[in-house]
Structures are given as C-alpha cells and as structure tokens.
Design an enzyme around this catalytic site. Sequence first.
Site, PDB file in Angstrom:
ATOM      1  N   LYS A  17      39.454  45.366  79.933  1.00 16.32           N
ATOM      2  CA  LYS A  17      40.394  46.048  79.957  1.00 16.32           C
ATOM      3  C   LYS A  17      41.138  47.707  79.921  1.00 16.32           C
ATOM      4  CE  LYS A  17      42.990  43.627  76.449  1.00 16.32           C
ATOM      5  NZ  LYS A  17      41.802  42.078  76.579  1.00 16.32           N
ATOM      6  N   ARG A  92      51.497  39.409  76.954  1.00 20.59           N
ATOM      7  CA  ARG A  92      50.082  38.813  75.857  1.00 20.59           C
ATOM      8  C   ARG A  92      50.431  37.210  75.821  1.00 20.59           C
ATOM      9  NH1 ARG A  92      45.799  41.636  73.200  1.00 20.59           N
ATOM     10  NH2 ARG A  92      46.435  43.528  73.350  1.00 20.59           N
ATOM     11  N   ARG A 131      31.623  47.627  69.335  1.00 19.08           N
ATOM     12  CA  ARG A 131      32.215  48.938  70.092  1.00 19.08           C
ATOM     13  C   ARG A 131      32.489  50.018  69.149  1.00 19.08           C
ATOM     14  NH1 ARG A 131      37.883  46.836  72.893  1.00 19.08           N
ATOM     15  NH2 ARG A 131      37.734  45.747  70.813  1.00 19.08           N
ATOM     16  N   ARG A 164      36.789  49.895  65.087  1.00 18.15           N
ATOM     17  CA  ARG A 164      38.450  49.447  65.159  1.00 18.15           C
ATOM     18  C   ARG A 164      38.710  48.202  63.999  1.00 18.15           C
ATOM     19  NH1 ARG A 164      41.339  47.912  70.659  1.00 18.15           N
ATOM     20  NH2 ARG A 164      41.908  46.426  70.289  1.00 18.15           N
ATOM     21  N   ARG A 175      41.016  36.626  67.332  1.00 15.71           N
ATOM     22  CA  ARG A 175      41.807  37.545  68.451  1.00 15.71           C
ATOM     23  C   ARG A 175      41.714  36.330  69.571  1.00 15.71           C
ATOM     24  NH1 ARG A 175      39.306  42.819  67.806  1.00 15.71           N
ATOM     25  NH2 ARG A 175      40.228  43.502  69.665  1.00 15.71           N
TER      26      ARG A 175
HETATM   27  P1  AP5 Z   1      37.032  47.481  76.047  1.00 15.39           P
HETATM   28  O1  AP5 Z   1      37.219  47.880  77.660  1.00 15.39           O
HETATM   29  O2  AP5 Z   1      37.467  48.251  75.323  1.00 15.39           O
HETATM   30  O3  AP5 Z   1      37.981  45.983  76.385  1.00 15.39           O
HETATM   31  P2  AP5 Z   1      39.339  45.878  75.965  1.00 15.39           P
HETATM   32  O4  AP5 Z   1      39.446  44.358  76.699  1.00 15.39           O
HETATM   33  O5  AP5 Z   1      40.053  46.551  76.237  1.00 15.39           O
HETATM   34  O6  AP5 Z   1      39.543  44.763  74.131  1.00 15.39           O
HETATM   35  P3  AP5 Z   1      40.621  45.197  73.717  1.00 15.39           P
HETATM   36  O7  AP5 Z   1      39.637  45.029  72.369  1.00 15.39           O
HETATM   37  O8  AP5 Z   1      40.516  47.119  73.182  1.00 15.39           O
HETATM   38  O9  AP5 Z   1      41.813  44.159  73.956  1.00 15.39           O
HETATM   39  P4  AP5 Z   1      42.766  43.482  73.019  1.00 15.39           P
HETATM   40  O10 AP5 Z   1      44.278  42.805  74.045  1.00 15.39           O
HETATM   41  O11 AP5 Z   1      42.153  42.765  71.535  1.00 15.39           O
HETATM   42  O12 AP5 Z   1      42.640  44.522  72.237  1.00 15.39           O
HETATM   43  P5  AP5 Z   1      44.409  45.673  71.950  1.00 15.39           P
HETATM   44  O13 AP5 Z   1      43.735  46.669  70.997  1.00 15.39           O
HETATM   45  O14 AP5 Z   1      45.362  45.393  72.711  1.00 15.39           O
HETATM   46  O15 AP5 Z   1      36.084  46.879  76.393  1.00 15.39           O
HETATM   47  C1  AP5 Z   1      34.980  46.448  74.970  1.00 15.39           C
HETATM   48  C2  AP5 Z   1      33.783  47.052  75.133  1.00 15.39           C
HETATM   49  O16 AP5 Z   1      32.262  46.349  75.870  1.00 15.39           O
HETATM   50  C3  AP5 Z   1      33.726  48.377  74.598  1.00 15.39           C
HETATM   51  O17 AP5 Z   1      32.808  48.681  73.736  1.00 15.39           O
HETATM   52  C4  AP5 Z   1      32.884  48.530  76.060  1.00 15.39           C
HETATM   53  O18 AP5 Z   1      32.136  49.634  76.270  1.00 15.39           O
HETATM   54  C5  AP5 Z   1      32.088  47.470  76.569  1.00 15.39           C
HETATM   55  N1  AP5 Z   1      31.962  46.992  78.064  1.00 15.39           N
HETATM   56  C6  AP5 Z   1      33.419  46.581  78.495  1.00 15.39           C
HETATM   57  N2  AP5 Z   1      33.113  45.581  79.692  1.00 15.39           N
HETATM   58  C7  AP5 Z   1      31.870  46.083  79.812  1.00 15.39           C
HETATM   59  C8  AP5 Z   1      30.914  45.611  80.688  1.00 15.39           C
HETATM   60  N3  AP5 Z   1      31.226  45.028  82.082  1.00 15.39           N
HETATM   61  N4  AP5 Z   1      29.539  45.605  80.473  1.00 15.39           N
HETATM   62  C9  AP5 Z   1      29.194  45.838  79.157  1.00 15.39           C
HETATM   63  N5  AP5 Z   1      29.674  46.564  78.174  1.00 15.39           N
HETATM   64  C10 AP5 Z   1      31.322  45.872  78.692  1.00 15.39           C
HETATM   65  O19 AP5 Z   1      45.243  44.852  71.323  1.00 15.39           O
HETATM   66  C11 AP5 Z   1      44.724  45.252  69.177  1.00 15.39           C
HETATM   67  C12 AP5 Z   1      46.126  44.411  68.634  1.00 15.39           C
HETATM   68  O20 AP5 Z   1      46.975  44.937  68.880  1.00 15.39           O
HETATM   69  C13 AP5 Z   1      46.009  42.977  69.240  1.00 15.39           C
HETATM   70  O21 AP5 Z   1      45.247  41.804  68.105  1.00 15.39           O
HETATM   71  C14 AP5 Z   1      47.214  42.845  68.844  1.00 15.39           C
HETATM   72  O22 AP5 Z   1      47.565  42.614  67.004  1.00 15.39           O
HETATM   73  C15 AP5 Z   1      48.653  43.978  68.789  1.00 15.39           C
HETATM   74  N6  AP5 Z   1      48.994  43.494  70.436  1.00 15.39           N
HETATM   75  C16 AP5 Z   1      48.741  44.372  71.424  1.00 15.39           C
HETATM   76  N7  AP5 Z   1      49.402  44.201  72.698  1.00 15.39           N
HETATM   77  C17 AP5 Z   1      50.010  43.447  72.557  1.00 15.39           C
HETATM   78  C18 AP5 Z   1      51.250  42.119  72.766  1.00 15.39           C
HETATM   79  N8  AP5 Z   1      51.266  42.851  74.012  1.00 15.39           N
HETATM   80  N9  AP5 Z   1      52.201  41.052  71.920  1.00 15.39           N
HETATM   81  C19 AP5 Z   1      51.811  41.515  70.461  1.00 15.39           C
HETATM   82  N10 AP5 Z   1      50.936  42.179  70.188  1.00 15.39           N
HETATM   83  C20 AP5 Z   1      49.550  42.548  70.878  1.00 15.39           C
HETATM   84 MG    MG Z   2      41.535  47.374  74.688  1.00 17.53          MG
END
Ligand code: AP5
Ligand code: MG
Length: 216
Positions: A17, A92, A131, A164, A175
């Site tokens: 994402k 979410r 990551r 992270r 997660r």
């Molecule tokens: P990356 O692009 O970083 O993936 P992402 O989908 O953004 O993953 P996140 O871990 O950020 O998602 P998340 O939803 O768990 O965390 P968030 O910060 O939103 O890619 C991942 C890795 O893969 C990278 O190293 C990249 O280089 C690699 N990669 C990507 N695409 C690739 C490809 N095609 N080929 C090869 N490599 C690739 O949320 C964190 C926390 O915040 C949650 O756990 C929760 O506690 C809280 N939170 C956030 N939003 C909410 C909400 N709406 N409601 C309640 N709690 C929330």
């Molecule tokens: Mg992210």
Amino acid sequence: MLKKKNLIFVGAPGAGKGTFSAMLLEDHPMAHISTGDLLRDEVKRDTKLGREAAGLMKEGKLVPDEIIAGMVRDRLAQPDCENGFILDGFPRTIRQAELLEEALSSLGKSLDRVVYFKVDDDTILKRLTARLNCKKCGKIYNKLFMPPTVEGVCDVCGDTLYQRPDDSLETAKARLEVFYKQTSPLIDYYRDRGLLFEISELDKDKICAALTAELE
Ligand code: AP5
Ligand code: MG
C-alpha cells in the site's frame, strides 16, 4: 491527470500500500493519507493518542474505529484533498467504512476506486521482516527485494534506515491475523458496491502498469 482519483488502498500488512502510494504520487499530486503514518507521528510526538496507540500497534491490534475515523475526517477536509486522495490502510473494519461514507458525504466527496493488493502469506512475512524505512523522508526499502544502494542509508536523503517495531515475525503474524478477521470483509463490501479493483500480481512493474491503466 488520473480520471479515478479518490482512492482506498487495501491489503494485508506488507501488501504494498505504501510502496505503490509513493509510486502514484511521483506523477500525480494527490494527498497521501496513511493512518499508520499518522499514528506513528502521534507516537513520535508523544501525544496522549500516541501513547495509547503505541501499545496497540506493537501488538498488531487496531486503534479504536471512532478515533481513527475522526483523524481521517479532519484530514479529508484539508484543501490538498481536492486533487484526489489515497487512503492507505483506512478503513480497516466495516464500521470504519461506514464512518468514512458519512464523512465523505458530509464533505460532498465520493470514492472512485478501492484497490485491493492481494498477496500470499509467505510473501507477506518475507517482505515485512526484511522491510526498512527511512527515519527522515519515510521512503520504503526492502533488504531482499528493494535494497538501498548503500546498506542502512536512504538513497534519497542520506538518513539512517530503521526497522519498524511491529515488523518482528511475531507481530507480523498477529497483524496478518487481524487483517483476515477484521479487514478482509471489506473486500466483499466494496466489491458489492462495484468499487473494487483487485491486483494479484507480485511484480512491481506489472503492478504499476495495472494501476495506471485502471485509474487513468
Ligand atoms: P509496504 O508498501 O511498506 O506495505 P504496506 O502495505 O504499506 O504495509 P504496512 O505494514 O505499512 O501495512 P499495515 O497495514 O500493517 O501498517 P500501517 O502502517 O498501515 O511494503 C512492504 C515491504 O514489501 C517493503 O519492504 C517493500 O519494499 C516491499 N514490497 C512492496 N511491494 C513489493 C513488490 N511488489 N515486490 C517486492 N517487494 C515489495 O499500520 C500500522 C498499525 O497502525 C496497525 O497495525 C494498527 O495498529 C494501526 N492502524 C493503522 N491504520 C489503522 C486503522 N485504519 N484502524 C485501526 N488501526 C490502524
Ligand atoms: Mg504502509
């Protein structure tokens, strides 16, 4: 200019994402609203919300719906969202989707597309545990798949890369479980509304091409 520009990016943790938000933003001036980044900023500033969220995030649990929806509503009301927006990691839960619908309609906005990045669990866990993120500019790297030129150093701003705290194998698994239980019902929710666009490619260039073709 994109034709479809009010977007949600949904997918398991590590589905891409953040990576593909950054890719789209290179050519299109849209607002990037990552609820994870907003929460990490609260943690960094040691606010009341940040202190509450830190524990939940470390365990891989979700922050309460009303709190997160309020943050997003305020953000959507800002002028830069007129050019379009990517909601990265929000909603979410079905409740968050309902709160989003209310917020959008009160602002006179609507969604154009919900992009679902579908990735298998093994790939997710490999990606998350490898990551790296830049402390200063937030650029996302991967030790295995998208490494920086110099180990531990950001190509863009030269700052230090870090892992992270929620990217340990244990928290990554937690997660993923939360995604299947609480977030995956959104896929049918948006499919039923005719808004879903699913990408199951893993190759970066193919994903970029599919996204651009769908949204332009
Ligand atoms: P990356 O692009 O970083 O993936 P992402 O989908 O953004 O993953 P996140 O871990 O950020 O998602 P998340 O939803 O768990 O965390 P968030 O910060 O939103 O890619 C991942 C890795 O893969 C990278 O190293 C990249 O280089 C690699 N990669 C990507 N695409 C690739 C490809 N095609 N080929 C090869 N490599 C690739 O949320 C964190 C926390 O915040 C949650 O756990 C929760 O506690 C809280 N939170 C956030 N939003 C909410 C909400 N709406 N409601 C309640 N709690 C929330
Ligand atoms: Mg992210």
